[in-house]
Design a protein around this motif. Structure first.
Motif, PDB file in Angstrom:
ATOM      1  N   GLY A 124       9.054  -2.354  21.580  1.00  0.00           N
ATOM      2  CA  GLY A 124       9.006  -0.932  21.225  1.00  0.00           C
ATOM      3  C   GLY A 124       9.684  -0.647  19.902  1.00  0.00           C
ATOM      4  O   GLY A 124      10.131  -1.549  19.192  1.00  0.00           O
ATOM      5  N   GLY A 125       9.743   0.631  19.578  1.00  0.00           N
ATOM      6  CA  GLY A 125      10.349   1.051  18.312  1.00  0.00           C
ATOM      7  C   GLY A 125       9.351   1.009  17.171  1.00  0.00           C
ATOM      8  O   GLY A 125       8.299   0.364  17.268  1.00  0.00           O
ATOM      9  N   VAL A 126       9.694   1.708  16.118  1.00  0.00           N
ATOM     10  CA  VAL A 126       8.826   1.783  14.941  1.00  0.00           C
ATOM     11  C   VAL A 126       9.524   1.099  13.764  1.00  0.00           C
ATOM     12  O   VAL A 126      10.664   1.440  13.440  1.00  0.00           O
ATOM     13  N   ALA A 127       8.861   0.140  13.173  1.00  0.00           N
ATOM     14  CA  ALA A 127       9.420  -0.550  12.007  1.00  0.00           C
ATOM     15  C   ALA A 127       9.143   0.275  10.751  1.00  0.00           C
ATOM     16  O   ALA A 127       8.036   0.785  10.576  1.00  0.00           O
ATOM     17  N   VAL A 128      10.175   0.415   9.924  1.00  0.00           N
ATOM     18  CA  VAL A 128       9.995   1.134   8.659  1.00  0.00           C
ATOM     19  C   VAL A 128       9.926   0.102   7.530  1.00  0.00           C
ATOM     20  O   VAL A 128      10.819  -0.727   7.385  1.00  0.00           O
ATOM     21  N   VAL A 129       8.849   0.156   6.782  1.00  0.00           N
ATOM     22  CA  VAL A 129       8.589  -0.847   5.744  1.00  0.00           C
ATOM     23  C   VAL A 129       8.520  -0.163   4.381  1.00  0.00           C
ATOM     24  O   VAL A 129       7.755   0.784   4.199  1.00  0.00           O
ATOM     25  N   ALA A 130       9.338  -0.624   3.447  1.00  0.00           N
ATOM     26  CA  ALA A 130       9.322  -0.028   2.099  1.00  0.00           C
ATOM     27  C   ALA A 130       8.350  -0.785   1.213  1.00  0.00           C
ATOM     28  O   ALA A 130       8.528  -1.975   0.943  1.00  0.00           O
ATOM     29  N   LEU A 131       7.309  -0.096   0.772  1.00  0.00           N
ATOM     30  CA  LEU A 131       6.359  -0.674  -0.174  1.00  0.00           C
ATOM     31  C   LEU A 131       6.803  -0.336  -1.589  1.00  0.00           C
ATOM     32  O   LEU A 131       7.487   0.672  -1.808  1.00  0.00           O
ATOM     33  N   SER A 132       6.351  -1.140  -2.551  1.00  0.00           N
ATOM     34  CA  SER A 132       6.798  -0.926  -3.932  1.00  0.00           C
ATOM     35  C   SER A 132       5.980   0.144  -4.646  1.00  0.00           C
ATOM     36  O   SER A 132       6.280   0.503  -5.778  1.00  0.00           O
ATOM     37  N   ASP A 133       4.959   0.650  -4.001  1.00  0.00           N
ATOM     38  CA  ASP A 133       4.137   1.687  -4.627  1.00  0.00           C
ATOM     39  C   ASP A 133       3.364   2.401  -3.520  1.00  0.00           C
ATOM     40  O   ASP A 133       3.322   1.917  -2.388  1.00  0.00           O
ATOM     41  N   GLU A 134       2.734   3.494  -3.889  1.00  0.00           N
ATOM     42  CA  GLU A 134       1.923   4.202  -2.898  1.00  0.00           C
ATOM     43  C   GLU A 134       0.502   3.640  -2.924  1.00  0.00           C
ATOM     44  O   GLU A 134      -0.100   3.517  -3.996  1.00  0.00           O
ATOM     45  N   PRO A 135      -0.040   3.310  -1.760  1.00  0.00           N
ATOM     46  CA  PRO A 135      -1.418   2.804  -1.745  1.00  0.00           C
ATOM     47  C   PRO A 135      -2.403   3.878  -2.213  1.00  0.00           C
ATOM     48  O   PRO A 135      -2.138   5.072  -2.089  1.00  0.00           O
ATOM     49  N   ASP A 136      -3.536   3.413  -2.730  1.00  0.00           N
ATOM     50  CA  ASP A 136      -4.606   4.367  -3.039  1.00  0.00           C
ATOM     51  C   ASP A 136      -5.317   4.689  -1.725  1.00  0.00           C
ATOM     52  O   ASP A 136      -4.743   4.517  -0.651  1.00  0.00           O
ATOM     53  N   THR A 137      -6.551   5.117  -1.787  1.00  0.00           N
ATOM     54  CA  THR A 137      -7.230   5.528  -0.558  1.00  0.00           C
ATOM     55  C   THR A 137      -7.299   4.380   0.456  1.00  0.00           C
ATOM     56  O   THR A 137      -7.492   3.222   0.084  1.00  0.00           O
ATOM     57  N   LEU A 138      -7.163   4.720   1.727  1.00  0.00           N
ATOM     58  CA  LEU A 138      -7.197   3.690   2.769  1.00  0.00           C
ATOM     59  C   LEU A 138      -8.639   3.456   3.229  1.00  0.00           C
ATOM     60  O   LEU A 138      -8.928   3.424   4.423  1.00  0.00           O
ATOM     61  N   ASP A 139      -9.507   3.317   2.274  1.00  0.00           N
ATOM     62  CA  ASP A 139     -10.907   3.025   2.545  1.00  0.00           C
ATOM     63  C   ASP A 139     -11.167   1.624   1.977  1.00  0.00           C
ATOM     64  O   ASP A 139     -11.155   1.434   0.753  1.00  0.00           O
TER      65      ASP A 139
END
Lengths: 518, 317
Positions: free
Chosen positions: A38-53
């Motif tokens: 259980g629990g939610v993992a928080v992951v730091a990405l180095s940038d914001e993704p573009d569209t999730l398509d």
């Protein structure tokens, strides 16, 4: 290679997948802390993704998110070998290389409950090759049509034999989207994407975070321990490190090599290293009409420049010895890489001799365009010092990344310090980058012999034959010296309060089997 | 007073119109093609053209401007090129966050700045005055990114009493929201407090040496009452400076939000510049400019209220 031998490789690869699941090459260790479900993992990405398509997306960080929610027909293991993911076997290619059958796994559901089958695969692949804004069109340019053979087999008809197809389908081109969601959302699929994956898209707060929740429909859900994953975007590596140390995030990607030593002294933090397929190079503009530097027209001067650069010293000074110095674009772990590549040794005396014999007025001037980023600045200064010592006059021109890329694509530079994220098939590391007219052929190279070798290598299916052709292509590339390859990147993933995260050559952290620790 | 306000409103509307042109053209003067950014490593010419077509980037710039402004007047600010989310929706998410951050920073700045300014003026030439003016100098000189990283190191990593980053909505978790906001608001507020402290001190010293205060003092008015009178007259300067500092506050928020990962306006603007996300950049800057113009309009009105000579001269002072 016959379809029979491909099947054998498929079985072997599936076995390798099972083996790699139990003993991954680089995964976080449980340590003393107890892991919990259980629990939610928080992951730091180095940038914001573009569209999730997956049809449109282009950023690396979007690939990181897709890995948790959009499985592909194929995946790559740590040795960059293609292994089936949603496909049941490796692609079965006809004798003439113009027809490829892909058997699919049975009994799988998308994260909205829609059955995964050949029709669904056809819907996705058709969209990839027809949508105007598809970024996959070029990757699948050899695919003429897609047809359904039966409920669990699709057939791709090609316009020419194309060996990199499996590798393309192991990336976003092979991420299969729910036909139900596609019908409902159309071009807005990226606002609420639904695929097959351990986690399902919940919501996205623009500029802040993307939330995923454990999927109830996933075929392997018993292995999924986390309730969800939250991807947050922290662009500054120092801030990512600080958040990791404070426990605000459980995983932080692309940490600074210079921070690794400090982070490793923190008992709560674990750092995983990925020797990636990405490379960095000095791209030299070889069109004298565009570049005023004598390097543009003289391969000997370019050779002298390479001899002046001590790749090991660059590694030590800028990266604390953490990257892999190399003189070829193909990574060391790639099966198609020739085994006999010998990099020229650092030889400042020979470099000086070549310059003196060249008849050019010394020092030989060259302007080095670099993206205005701290690491690139450091690398450029080291290169400048080394090159100037033998008789070059390197001036550094730092420009904001997007503007630098714009200038480079227009050929408005003399030398450019630039990287490539790398591909699991050698075609992706050469075609378009050093071939005539390629969109990423910054150095304006136009060599029919090189073009022919790269095209021929993409069209043959036999591994040995491909390796031989790529060997010849690399030899030709070395003669032309339009690129001076420097090193393959190493990326670092920091973990805090989490275990079971997988991390290998593609530098994409996988959270399918991860769990938080107490 | 009505005429004065009307004059100011008309000036503000003209300013906003001109600002919209500057913002629009300014965004397009940034080197770098948004289509190239969106296409990433795959720079296929057909794909680039399709992206330009999708976002109208292949139209002449004046057509793009009038299309944009026409839509903006109806509340449609376009969609983000990065993720196709409507710009207005994104701005509505982000604006309250930055307003909360700025509000808390102003509160912290006012409390620290005015208190320190008053104490420093009243205790002029003493040790307390030197400490306060020293604080003002440090507050103005220390860059907020450094102060921010120092605050994270001390409060989040070493003492672990406050979170290093992140934002929780106030309605969702009021305590969590304030815990997350304390460090960024303080970092942002310290710079403002330094400016306010110096202005308060200078203005109050000027008032305390004015004739009316000397007269009041000679009539036996207490020191507290004397300062109270002088402070009210000093506040006109402080209020004006506060209005002018709004621009600096937005600039400071850009850095502070990056460091503390606050998904507000500042971070939005930085990310939009990096991604050449014109719709977001235009929308965010235009809203920021509107806010700036509105606050200065309010400051003008407040100033006229506090200083009757302003409205008598019709604002020509």
């Amino acid at each position: 290679m016959s379809s029979r031998s491909l099947k054998i490789i498929g079985v072997a690869a599936a076995a390798l997948l099972l083996a790699s699941c139990s003993t991954p090459s680089s995964s976080s260790s449980p340590g003393a802390a107890e892991s919990t479900d259980g629990g939610v993992a928080v992951v730091a990405l180095s940038d914001e993704p573009d569209t999730l398509d997956p049809t449109i997306a282009n950023t690396f960080v979007a690939r990181v998110v897709f890995t948790s929610m959009c499985e592909k027909l194929y995946d790559a293991n740590e040795n960059l070998e293609i292994i089936p993911q949603l496909a049941a076997e490796l692609p079965i290619t006809s004798a003439d290389g113009l027809s490829v059958d892909i058997p699919l796994r049975e009994g799988i559901l998308f994260n909205d409950g829609t059955p995964f089958n050949a029709e669904a695969v056809k819907t996705t692949l058709d969209r990839n090759i027809t949508l105007d804004t598809s970024s996959r069109k070029k990757e699948l340019a050899a695919v003429e049509s897609i047809s359904v053979v039966d409920e669990n087999t699709v057939r791709l008809t090609l316009s020419q034999p194309f060996s990199p197809l499996g590798a393309q389908l192991a990336d976003r081109a092979g991420a299969i989207m729910s036909p139900t969601a596609l019908a409902a959302l159309g071009d807005d699929f990226g606002t609420d994407p639904v695929c097959v994956g351990p986690f399902d898209f919940t919501d996205r707060v623009a500029g802040s975070e993307i939330n995923l929740a454990k999927s109830d429909y996933y075929y392997d859900k018993d292995k999924v321990k986390l309730d969800g994953v939250t991807y947050t975007f922290i662009t500054d590596p120092n801030v990512r490190s600080a958040n990791l140390r404070s426990g605000e995030v459980n995983a932080a990607e692309r940490l600074n090599a210079s921070d690794v030593e400090t982070l490793e002294t923190d008992q709560k933090v674990e750092v995983l290293k990925a020797d990636t397929i990405a490379y960095q190079s000095l791209s030299i503009n070889v069109d004298p009409a565009l570049s005023a530097s004598p390097l543009a027209s003289n391969p000997d001067l370019r050779r002298a420049l390479e001899l002046s650069i001590n790749r090991d010293a660059l590694n030590d000074v800028v990266f604390n010895g953490q990257v892999t110095p190399d003189c070829a674009p193909l990574p060391l772990q790639m099966a198609y890489r020739p085994e006999d590549i010998t990099c020229s040794k650092f030889d400042p005396d020979e470099a000086t001799k070549i310059l003196e014999e060249s008849g050019e007025t010394l020092p030989v001037p060259v302007e080095l365009l670099i993206p205005a980023r701290p690491t690139d600045q450091k690398s450029a200064e080291v290169i400048q010092q080394m090159a100037n010592d033998v008789g070059f006059d390197v001036t550094i021109k730092p420009v904001e990344f997007v503007s630098a890329l714009d200038a480079a694509r227009a050929g408005q530079f003399e030398m450019f310090l630039i990287g490539w994220s790398g591909r699991i098939d050698p075609d992706g590391d050469l075609n378009d980058l050093v071939t005539t007219g390629g969109a990423n052929n910054f150095n304006q190279l136009a060599d029919p012999e090189l073009d022919g070798l790269i095209a021929a290598a993409a069209a043959v299916t036999d591994t040995d034959e491909r390796q031989k052709l790529y060997g010849e292509a690399l030899d030709r590339l070395d003669e032309l010296k339009a690129n001076i390859y420097l090193y393959h990147d190493s990326w670092f993933l920091g973990l805090s309060g989490i275990t079971g995260v997988e991390y290998s050559s593609d530098a994409i952290p996988r959270f399918k089997t991860a769990s938080l620790t107490e | 007073m009505t005429r004065f306000i009307l004059q100011r409103v008309i000036t503000s509307v003209i300013t906003l119109f001109l600002a919209s042109i500057v913002v629009f053209i300014g965004a397009r003067m940034l080197p770098g093609d948004p289509a190239q950014v969106l296409a990433g490593e795959s720079a296929d010419p057909a794909l680039l053209e399709a992206i330009r077509e999708q976002f109208g980037l292949n139209q002449p710039i004046w057509v793009q401007y009038f299309t944009y402004i026409g839509q903006a007047l109806t509340g449609n600010l376009g969609v983000s090129t990065r993720d196709n989310i409507p710009v207005a929706e994104i701005l509505l998410q982000r604006l309250p966050i930055t307003l909360e951050l700025a509000g808390l920073a102003i509160l912290i700045g006012l409390v620290i700045g005015i208190t320190a300014g008053v104490v420093s003026a009243v205790k002029r030439g003493t040790f307390v005055d030197y400490v306060a003016t020293g604080f003002g100098l440090v507050g103005l000189s220390v860059p907020s990114f450094w102060l921010g990283l120092l605050a994270i190191l001390l409060f989040a990593i070493t003492w672990q009493v406050l979170p290093a980053s992140g934002f929780v909505g106030f309605a969702e978790d009021p305590i969590g929201n304030l815990r997350g906001m304390i460090l960024p608001a303080t970092v942002l507020g310290i710079g403002l407090s330094a400016v306010l402290m110096r202005q308060t001190r200078a203005a109050l010293l000027g008032q305390l040496s004015a004739d009316y205060v000397r007269t009041a003092r000679s009539k036996g008015v207490t020191r507290g009452r004397e300062v109270s009178h002088a402070l009210r007259n000093s506040l006109t300067t402080v209020v004006t400076v506060l209005g002018l500092q709004l621009g600096a506050l937005i600039g400071g928020a850009i850095v502070t939000e990056q460091i503390f990962v606050i998904p507000g306006f500042g971070k939005l603007i930085i990310d939009a510049v990096a991604a050449r996300n014109y719709p977001i950049l235009q929308g965010a800057v235009l809203v920021a400019v509107t806010g700036y113009v509105l606050v200065n309009l309010l400051v003008d009105v407040a100033y006229a209220y506090l200083n009757p000579r302003m409205r008598l001269s019709g604002g020509s002072e």
